[in-house]
Design a protein around this motif. Structure first.
Motif, PDB file in Angstrom:
ATOM      1  N   GLY A   3       0.799  -1.226   0.000  1.00  0.00           N
ATOM      2  CA  GLY A   3       0.000   0.000   0.000  1.00  0.00           C
ATOM      3  C   GLY A   3       0.825   1.267   0.000  1.00  0.00           C
ATOM      4  N   GLY A   4       2.146   1.168  -0.239  1.00  0.00           N
ATOM      5  CA  GLY A   4       2.995   2.361  -0.339  1.00  0.00           C
ATOM      6  C   GLY A   4       2.703   3.125  -1.609  1.00  0.00           C
ATOM      7  N   PRO A   5       3.338   4.294  -1.772  1.00  0.00           N
ATOM      8  CA  PRO A   5       3.043   5.131  -2.942  1.00  0.00           C
ATOM      9  C   PRO A   5       3.411   4.498  -4.278  1.00  0.00           C
ATOM     10  CG  PRO A   5       4.776   6.114  -1.563  1.00  0.00           C
ATOM     11  CD  PRO A   5       4.245   4.937  -0.822  1.00  0.00           C
ATOM     12  N   LEU A   6       4.207   3.424  -4.266  1.00  0.00           N
ATOM     13  CA  LEU A   6       4.524   2.738  -5.534  1.00  0.00           C
ATOM     14  C   LEU A   6       3.878   1.342  -5.594  1.00  0.00           C
ATOM     15  CD1 LEU A   6       8.279   3.742  -6.200  1.00  0.00           C
ATOM     16  CD2 LEU A   6       6.243   4.566  -7.404  1.00  0.00           C
ATOM     17  N   ALA A   7       2.873   1.118  -4.749  1.00  0.00           N
ATOM     18  CA  ALA A   7       2.215  -0.199  -4.765  1.00  0.00           C
ATOM     19  C   ALA A   7       1.621  -0.459  -6.141  1.00  0.00           C
ATOM     20  CB  ALA A   7       1.126  -0.251  -3.695  1.00  0.00           C
ATOM     21  N   GLY A   8       1.833  -1.671  -6.662  1.00  0.00           N
ATOM     22  CA  GLY A   8       1.283  -2.039  -7.970  1.00  0.00           C
ATOM     23  C   GLY A   8       2.073  -1.499  -9.148  1.00  0.00           C
ATOM     24  N   VAL A   9       3.157  -0.779  -8.873  1.00  0.00           N
ATOM     25  CA  VAL A   9       3.964  -0.187  -9.947  1.00  0.00           C
ATOM     26  C   VAL A   9       5.154  -1.102 -10.233  1.00  0.00           C
ATOM     27  CG1 VAL A   9       5.425   1.791 -10.560  1.00  0.00           C
ATOM     28  CG2 VAL A   9       3.270   2.164  -9.319  1.00  0.00           C
ATOM     29  N   LYS A  10       5.359  -1.397 -11.527  1.00  0.00           N
ATOM     30  CA  LYS A  10       6.499  -2.228 -11.918  1.00  0.00           C
ATOM     31  C   LYS A  10       7.658  -1.340 -12.344  1.00  0.00           C
ATOM     32  CE  LYS A  10       4.139  -6.370 -13.383  1.00  0.00           C
ATOM     33  NZ  LYS A  10       3.636  -7.140 -14.488  1.00  0.00           N
ATOM     34  N   VAL A  11       8.807  -1.579 -11.734  1.00  0.00           N
ATOM     35  CA  VAL A  11       9.987  -0.760 -12.019  1.00  0.00           C
ATOM     36  C   VAL A  11      11.143  -1.659 -12.455  1.00  0.00           C
ATOM     37  CG1 VAL A  11      11.614   0.941 -11.104  1.00  0.00           C
ATOM     38  CG2 VAL A  11       9.265   0.917 -10.258  1.00  0.00           C
ATOM     39  N   LEU A  12      11.744  -1.318 -13.575  1.00  0.00           N
ATOM     40  CA  LEU A  12      12.943  -2.018 -14.057  1.00  0.00           C
ATOM     41  C   LEU A  12      14.147  -1.131 -13.789  1.00  0.00           C
ATOM     42  CD1 LEU A  12      14.601  -4.022 -15.875  1.00  0.00           C
ATOM     43  CD2 LEU A  12      13.850  -2.625 -17.832  1.00  0.00           C
ATOM     44  N   GLY A 210      16.083   7.593  -2.332  1.00  0.00           N
ATOM     45  CA  GLY A 210      14.781   7.801  -1.707  1.00  0.00           C
ATOM     46  C   GLY A 210      14.068   8.991  -2.335  1.00  0.00           C
ATOM     47  N   GLU A 211      14.802  10.054  -2.559  1.00  0.00           N
ATOM     48  CA  GLU A 211      14.223  11.256  -3.158  1.00  0.00           C
ATOM     49  C   GLU A 211      13.739  10.954  -4.576  1.00  0.00           C
ATOM     50  OE1 GLU A 211      13.510  13.963  -1.611  1.00  0.00           O
ATOM     51  OE2 GLU A 211      12.765  14.943  -3.431  1.00  0.00           O
ATOM     52  N   LEU A 212      14.568  10.232  -5.337  1.00  0.00           N
ATOM     53  CA  LEU A 212      14.190   9.891  -6.718  1.00  0.00           C
ATOM     54  C   LEU A 212      12.931   9.013  -6.724  1.00  0.00           C
ATOM     55  CD1 LEU A 212      15.208  10.334  -9.661  1.00  0.00           C
ATOM     56  CD2 LEU A 212      16.339   8.123  -9.467  1.00  0.00           C
ATOM     57  N   ALA A 213      12.881   8.039  -5.829  1.00  0.00           N
ATOM     58  CA  ALA A 213      11.711   7.145  -5.765  1.00  0.00           C
ATOM     59  C   ALA A 213      10.448   7.947  -5.428  1.00  0.00           C
ATOM     60  CB  ALA A 213      11.956   6.040  -4.737  1.00  0.00           C
ATOM     61  N   ARG A 214      10.573   8.915  -4.511  1.00  0.00           N
ATOM     62  CA  ARG A 214       9.407   9.750  -4.172  1.00  0.00           C
ATOM     63  C   ARG A 214       8.981  10.599  -5.367  1.00  0.00           C
ATOM     64  NH1 ARG A 214      12.009   9.620   0.731  1.00  0.00           N
ATOM     65  NH2 ARG A 214      13.254  11.471   0.272  1.00  0.00           N
ATOM     66  N   ARG A 215       9.976  11.118  -6.123  1.00  0.00           N
ATOM     67  CA  ARG A 215       9.647  11.904  -7.320  1.00  0.00           C
ATOM     68  C   ARG A 215       8.916  11.054  -8.355  1.00  0.00           C
ATOM     69  NH1 ARG A 215      12.095  17.160  -7.845  1.00  0.00           N
ATOM     70  NH2 ARG A 215      13.063  17.483  -5.820  1.00  0.00           N
ATOM     71  N   VAL A 216       9.354   9.821  -8.494  1.00  0.00           N
ATOM     72  CA  VAL A 216       8.708   8.906  -9.447  1.00  0.00           C
ATOM     73  C   VAL A 216       7.256   8.692  -9.025  1.00  0.00           C
ATOM     74  CG1 VAL A 216       8.663   6.505 -10.245  1.00  0.00           C
ATOM     75  CG2 VAL A 216      10.825   7.777 -10.230  1.00  0.00           C
ATOM     76  N   ALA A 217       7.049   8.441  -7.738  1.00  0.00           N
ATOM     77  CA  ALA A 217       5.688   8.208  -7.235  1.00  0.00           C
ATOM     78  C   ALA A 217       4.818   9.438  -7.484  1.00  0.00           C
ATOM     79  CB  ALA A 217       5.737   7.866  -5.750  1.00  0.00           C
ATOM     80  N   ALA A 218       5.376  10.616  -7.251  1.00  0.00           N
ATOM     81  CA  ALA A 218       4.609  11.856  -7.445  1.00  0.00           C
ATOM     82  C   ALA A 218       4.266  12.039  -8.925  1.00  0.00           C
ATOM     83  CB  ALA A 218       5.410  13.055  -6.930  1.00  0.00           C
ATOM     84  N   TRP A 219       5.218  11.724  -9.788  1.00  0.00           N
ATOM     85  CA  TRP A 219       4.971  11.865 -11.239  1.00  0.00           C
ATOM     86  C   TRP A 219       3.865  10.907 -11.684  1.00  0.00           C
ATOM     87  CZ3 TRP A 219       4.776   9.032 -15.663  1.00  0.00           C
ATOM     88  CH2 TRP A 219       4.813   9.735 -16.874  1.00  0.00           C
ATOM     89  N   LEU A 220       3.921   9.655 -11.199  1.00  0.00           N
ATOM     90  CA  LEU A 220       2.907   8.669 -11.588  1.00  0.00           C
ATOM     91  C   LEU A 220       1.529   9.098 -11.087  1.00  0.00           C
ATOM     92  CD1 LEU A 220       4.876   5.362 -10.918  1.00  0.00           C
ATOM     93  CD2 LEU A 220       4.230   6.272 -13.156  1.00  0.00           C
ATOM     94  N   ALA A 221       1.487   9.716  -9.914  1.00  0.00           N
ATOM     95  CA  ALA A 221       0.198  10.172  -9.375  1.00  0.00           C
ATOM     96  C   ALA A 221      -0.375  11.292 -10.247  1.00  0.00           C
ATOM     97  CB  ALA A 221       0.379  10.650  -7.934  1.00  0.00           C
ATOM     98  N   ARG A 222       0.524  12.105 -10.809  1.00  0.00           N
ATOM     99  CA  ARG A 222       0.062  13.210 -11.672  1.00  0.00           C
ATOM    100  C   ARG A 222      -0.252  12.744 -13.089  1.00  0.00           C
ATOM    101  NH1 ARG A 222       4.316  16.319 -12.444  1.00  0.00           N
ATOM    102  NH2 ARG A 222       5.628  15.684 -10.732  1.00  0.00           N
ATOM    103  N   HIS A 223       0.252  11.566 -13.463  1.00  0.00           N
ATOM    104  CA  HIS A 223       0.023  11.041 -14.818  1.00  0.00           C
ATOM    105  C   HIS A 223      -0.579   9.652 -14.719  1.00  0.00           C
ATOM    106  CE1 HIS A 223       3.227  14.057 -15.220  1.00  0.00           C
ATOM    107  NE2 HIS A 223       2.755  14.271 -16.427  1.00  0.00           N
ATOM    108  N   PRO A 224      -1.858   9.567 -14.344  1.00  0.00           N
ATOM    109  CA  PRO A 224      -2.451   8.239 -14.156  1.00  0.00           C
ATOM    110  C   PRO A 224      -2.517   7.473 -15.470  1.00  0.00           C
ATOM    111  CG  PRO A 224      -4.021  10.009 -13.599  1.00  0.00           C
ATOM    112  CD  PRO A 224      -2.792  10.668 -14.116  1.00  0.00           C
ATOM    113  N   ARG A 225      -2.421   6.162 -15.333  1.00  0.00           N
ATOM    114  CA  ARG A 225      -2.493   5.257 -16.482  1.00  0.00           C
ATOM    115  C   ARG A 225      -3.830   5.455 -17.185  1.00  0.00           C
ATOM    116  NH1 ARG A 225      -1.672   0.036 -13.793  1.00  0.00           N
ATOM    117  NH2 ARG A 225       0.493   0.466 -13.406  1.00  0.00           N
ATOM    118  N   ARG A 226      -3.798   5.473 -18.528  1.00  0.00           N
ATOM    119  CA  ARG A 226      -5.068   5.650 -19.266  1.00  0.00           C
ATOM    120  C   ARG A 226      -5.611   4.302 -19.730  1.00  0.00           C
ATOM    121  NH1 ARG A 226      -2.929   8.734 -23.493  1.00  0.00           N
ATOM    122  NH2 ARG A 226      -1.097   9.309 -22.308  1.00  0.00           N
ATOM    123  N   ASP A 227      -5.979   3.421 -18.784  1.00  0.00           N
ATOM    124  CA  ASP A 227      -6.599   2.174 -19.233  1.00  0.00           C
ATOM    125  C   ASP A 227      -7.594   1.670 -18.206  1.00  0.00           C
ATOM    126  OD1 ASP A 227      -3.549   0.262 -18.516  1.00  0.00           O
ATOM    127  OD2 ASP A 227      -5.044   1.127 -17.182  1.00  0.00           O
TER     128      ASP A 227
END
Ligand code: C5P
Length: 227
Positions: A3-12, A210-227
């Protein structure tokens, strides 16, 4: 973190150097320690992401809770990275060798005698994993992040790289020997995005991750998946 801010997100994440074989006992390599990439893998996993870490040879223990794939050469790293798709986010922190010997000798290349001419080392370009991941395609991750390790004119070179590679963000750092960043525990970066350049203060690689991971989470929240 469930349930963290990157829950369900796949990262390579790609990390570490690559080793480019010359013969069964020799290779070309670089000084990358893998510390920054491993720290990013850990930070993303800590925020709940499903992380695949594709790593060249390093002396680090893979972070707990990530899918870990070890490889040696750039070609192997490319194949493993592509096989990990689809992902939401790709972060290319590996120091991939730009070139590899065009021929790998099947047996150890022998020195003939003390005066013989050394064998020529002919190099060919390696696949550019970051550029390949950035190409427009249905499989393209929504966010592709590259690193730019420079020893001079960091900003100019990084900006050019950002344009050339087609990635979304470039994290640029100065790896001149005097900075101690390459192989060290701290890093100082400029982050280049379409919104401009942000200079981050010097911090340790774990904090930066940690800062980069938080930025990624914030970006994904602002750009929700369109499906
Ligand atoms: O071109 P250069 O190696 O300076 O670019 C650095 C960025 O490109 C890093 O993110 C690195 O992981 C990535 N890269 C790559 N495959 C290559 C060369 C670089 O993914 N063959």
């Amino acid at each position: 973190q469930a349930g963290g801010p990157l829950a369900g997100v796949k990262v390579l994440i790609t990390a570490g150097p690559t080793h480019e074989p010359i013969d069964p006992v020799r290779y070309l390599a670089n000084r990358s320690s893998g510390k920054q990439g491993y720290a990013i893998a850990q930070a993303c996993a800590d925020l709940g992401a499903q992380v695949t870490l594709v790593s060249g040879p390093v002396a680090l223990r893979p972070p707990a809770g990530v899918t870990f794939i070890a490889c040696e050469s750039a070609c192997e790293m490319r194949d493993h990275a592509m096989a990990a798709l689809p992902v939401d986010v790709a972060i290319c922190a590996a120091a991939v060798a730009d070139w590899r010997p065009d021929h790998v000798a099947g047996q150890k290349i022998k020195k003939q005698d003390r005066t013989s001419v050394p064998p020529p080392l002919v190099l060919v370009p390696n696949p550019d994993i970051l550029a390949e991941l950035s190409e427009p395609s249905p499989m393209r991750p929504r966010l592709v992040i590259g690193f730019a390790a420079e020893t001079q004119d960091v900003h100019e070179h990084a900006q050019a790289k950002w344009r050339r590679k087609g990635c979304d963000w470039i994290v640029a750092n100065d790896v001149s020997p005097a900075t101690g960043h390459m192989g060290g525990d701290t890093n100082q970066v400029q982050v280049i995005t379409r919104d401009g350049v942000e200079a981050w203060p010097e911090m340790d690689k774990t904090a930066l991750a940690g800062e980069l991971a938080r930025r990624v989470a914030a970006w994904l929240a602002r750009h929700p998946r369109r499906d």
